[in-house]
Design a protein around this motif. Sequence first.
Motif, mmCIF file in Angstrom:
data_model
loop_
_atom_site.group_PDB
_atom_site.id
_atom_site.type_symbol
_atom_site.label_atom_id
_atom_site.label_comp_id
_atom_site.label_asym_id
_atom_site.label_seq_id
_atom_site.Cartn_x
_atom_site.Cartn_y
_atom_site.Cartn_z
ATOM 1 N N THR A 275 0.785 -1.234 0.000
ATOM 2 C CA THR A 275 0.000 0.000 0.000
ATOM 3 C C THR A 275 0.818 1.286 0.000
ATOM 4 O O THR A 275 0.271 2.353 -0.268
ATOM 5 C CB THR A 275 -0.916 0.047 1.233
ATOM 6 O OG1 THR A 275 -0.094 0.177 2.411
ATOM 7 C CG2 THR A 275 -1.754 -1.216 1.347
ATOM 8 N N GLU B 277 -1.502 -6.034 -5.253
ATOM 9 C CA GLU B 277 -1.043 -4.647 -5.195
ATOM 10 C C GLU B 277 -2.087 -3.691 -5.766
ATOM 11 O O GLU B 277 -2.261 -2.570 -5.269
ATOM 12 C CB GLU B 277 0.284 -4.485 -5.946
ATOM 13 C CG GLU B 277 1.469 -5.198 -5.307
ATOM 14 C CD GLU B 277 1.541 -6.668 -5.696
ATOM 15 O OE1 GLU B 277 0.619 -7.134 -6.403
ATOM 16 O OE2 GLU B 277 2.515 -7.339 -5.283
ATOM 17 N N HIS C 298 -4.050 -0.846 -3.589
ATOM 18 C CA HIS C 298 -4.090 0.565 -3.987
ATOM 19 C C HIS C 298 -5.527 1.077 -3.999
ATOM 20 O O HIS C 298 -5.812 2.198 -3.550
ATOM 21 C CB HIS C 298 -3.461 0.730 -5.370
ATOM 22 C CG HIS C 298 -3.581 2.120 -5.920
ATOM 23 N ND1 HIS C 298 -2.833 3.180 -5.454
ATOM 24 C CD2 HIS C 298 -4.391 2.623 -6.889
ATOM 25 C CE1 HIS C 298 -3.169 4.273 -6.105
ATOM 26 N NE2 HIS C 298 -4.109 3.967 -6.983
ATOM 27 N N ARG C 299 -6.451 0.237 -4.457
ATOM 28 C CA ARG C 299 -7.854 0.622 -4.494
ATOM 29 C C ARG C 299 -8.402 0.787 -3.068
ATOM 30 O O ARG C 299 -9.184 1.694 -2.794
ATOM 31 C CB ARG C 299 -8.650 -0.442 -5.258
ATOM 32 C CG ARG C 299 -10.075 -0.007 -5.623
ATOM 33 C CD ARG C 299 -10.862 -1.179 -6.188
ATOM 34 N NE ARG C 299 -10.202 -1.775 -7.335
ATOM 35 C CZ ARG C 299 -10.504 -2.975 -7.816
ATOM 36 N NH1 ARG C 299 -11.468 -3.692 -7.248
ATOM 37 N NH2 ARG C 299 -9.863 -3.456 -8.850
ATOM 38 N N VAL D 208 -6.693 1.655 -0.381
ATOM 39 C CA VAL D 208 -6.158 2.913 0.160
ATOM 40 C C VAL D 208 -6.959 4.087 -0.368
ATOM 41 O O VAL D 208 -7.344 4.997 0.382
ATOM 42 C CB VAL D 208 -4.666 3.071 -0.201
ATOM 43 C CG1 VAL D 208 -4.169 4.468 0.171
ATOM 44 C CG2 VAL D 208 -3.834 2.020 0.512
ATOM 45 N N ARG D 209 -7.250 4.081 -1.683
ATOM 46 C CA ARG D 209 -7.950 5.199 -2.330
ATOM 47 C C ARG D 209 -9.413 5.294 -1.912
ATOM 48 O O ARG D 209 -9.918 6.386 -1.619
ATOM 49 C CB ARG D 209 -7.846 5.031 -3.843
ATOM 50 C CG ARG D 209 -8.477 6.165 -4.656
ATOM 51 C CD ARG D 209 -8.609 5.749 -6.103
ATOM 52 N NE ARG D 209 -9.540 4.612 -6.243
ATOM 53 C CZ ARG D 209 -9.579 3.815 -7.313
ATOM 54 N NH1 ARG D 209 -8.738 4.004 -8.319
ATOM 55 N NH2 ARG D 209 -10.455 2.813 -7.374
#
Length: 411
Positions: free
Chosen positions: A297, A334, A338-339, A341-342
Motif C-alpha cells: 500500500t 497490489e 491501492h484501491r 487505500v484510495r
Amino acid sequence: MALQINATNPEHPVLLLELPWDVPLEEWPDEYLVPLPRGISRHVVRYARAGSEVIAVKELAERPALREYELLRDLDRLGIPAVDPLAVVTGRVDADGEALEPVLITRHLGGSMPYRSMFETTLRPATMHRLMDALAVLLVRLHLAGFAWGDCSLSNTLFRRDAGAYAAYLVDAETGDLYPALSNGQRDYDLDLARVNISGELLDLEASGALHPSVDPIEFGMEICARYQSLWEELTRVSVYPAGKYHFIERRIRRLNELGFDVAEMQIEHSSNGDTVTFVPKVVDAGHHQRQLLRLTGLDAEENQARRLLNDLESWMATQDDYAPGDPLAARPEVLAHRWVRDVFRPTVRAVPLELRGAMDPAEIYHELLEHRWYMSEHAQHDIGLDTAVDDYLKNILPKARETLEPTTPG
C-alpha cells in the motif's frame, strides 16, 4: 572556526540557520522552544521548532556528537526504532567570540513521550505490562542487530501508541556500540545495566512522591529482564522435530511472525539416522507486517497498526468481484491494495477533521475506528458499517481519546 552544519538532508541546514546558535542552549529564548516533556539527561537538551518540524537539540562535545550521529544513522539503516538523526552543528561561538559546545539534532518523534514521564502519572497495571513488553522488544531488537546500548533507562526511551500497545524507541545512543554480533556476556551486561537504571529512576520517582503506589521499582526492573529473556529464548532457541513433521517448522515461523519478527534465514539439519530435524532461525528481524503493508500500500505504520490494517485489507479484498487468488486473470494484490487505500482508508481517515486528530497518525486513527466499529457491531449483533462507527467515534470517543493521547506533565 566557522559555523558548520552536517546534515542528512540538504534542506535542513537552511531551516536550522534560523536558530540562535550563538546563544548557549540553556539560555535560548522561549520563542524558539517547544514545551514538551523530556527525561533527565547529563547534557542540556531542548525541543525547538525548525520550519514545520519539531527537533531535539542536545549540547555535547564534538567527538561524541559525531559518533552518536553516525550510530543513529546505522540504527536507521538497520530498521531499529530510534530517533532520526538530522544534523550536527559545530563551530559555535557566542557574541564575545567564546566557543560553545557543538549540538546533535534529532527529529522529535510525533505523539511520543519519555517512559519516565509516563510513570509520573497514574498508571494502570495493563498499561504497565504494555510498556514492559515494548521495552523488552526494543532491547531484543537492538541485541539481535549487534547493538549494545550501555545506557538503557526510562529517560532514554520514548514510547508511542501502536494499535493499543506501545512501541519503544531509543533516544540516546551516546554510550552504544555496534558489533557484528553480541556475546551472551555483552547481552547480560547490557540487560543488567538496564535493570539498575530503570529501577534506580523508579526509586527516584518513588522518593519524590510521583510514582504510583502500585509500582514496585525493584520488581519492575526484574520483570523487564524476565520478559526480555522469554522473548530472546523464543526467537533464538534450537528446535528439534520428528522427521517429516515440517508443519511444526511452519508453526514456529508463524509464532515468530505473530511476535512481530520475520525469519530472514534458517538452518535445517537432519540427524545422522534421519529421525529428527533441527531447526535454527539464524537471523530474525522485526517489522514483518510493516514491510508487507508498505510493499502493498505504501503506508508506513507501526507493527501492530500494520497487522490490523492488513487484516482489514484482506477482509475487504475478499468482497471484491475481481479478487481470485491463484487466477492469473484476476487483479493483483497490489492493485486491490491501492484501491483499498484510495476508496476506503483515505476517505475514512479524512472523515476525522484534522484539528481533532491531535497526535494520532493516520494508521492509529484507522485502527481506533476499526476497534470502535467492532465494539458497536458486537453490541448491535450485526455489522453497523464504517460510516456509522466514524460518526459515533467523533461524537463520543475522540474527546476522551485525545485526553489520553495528550497527557500533561505534573507541575
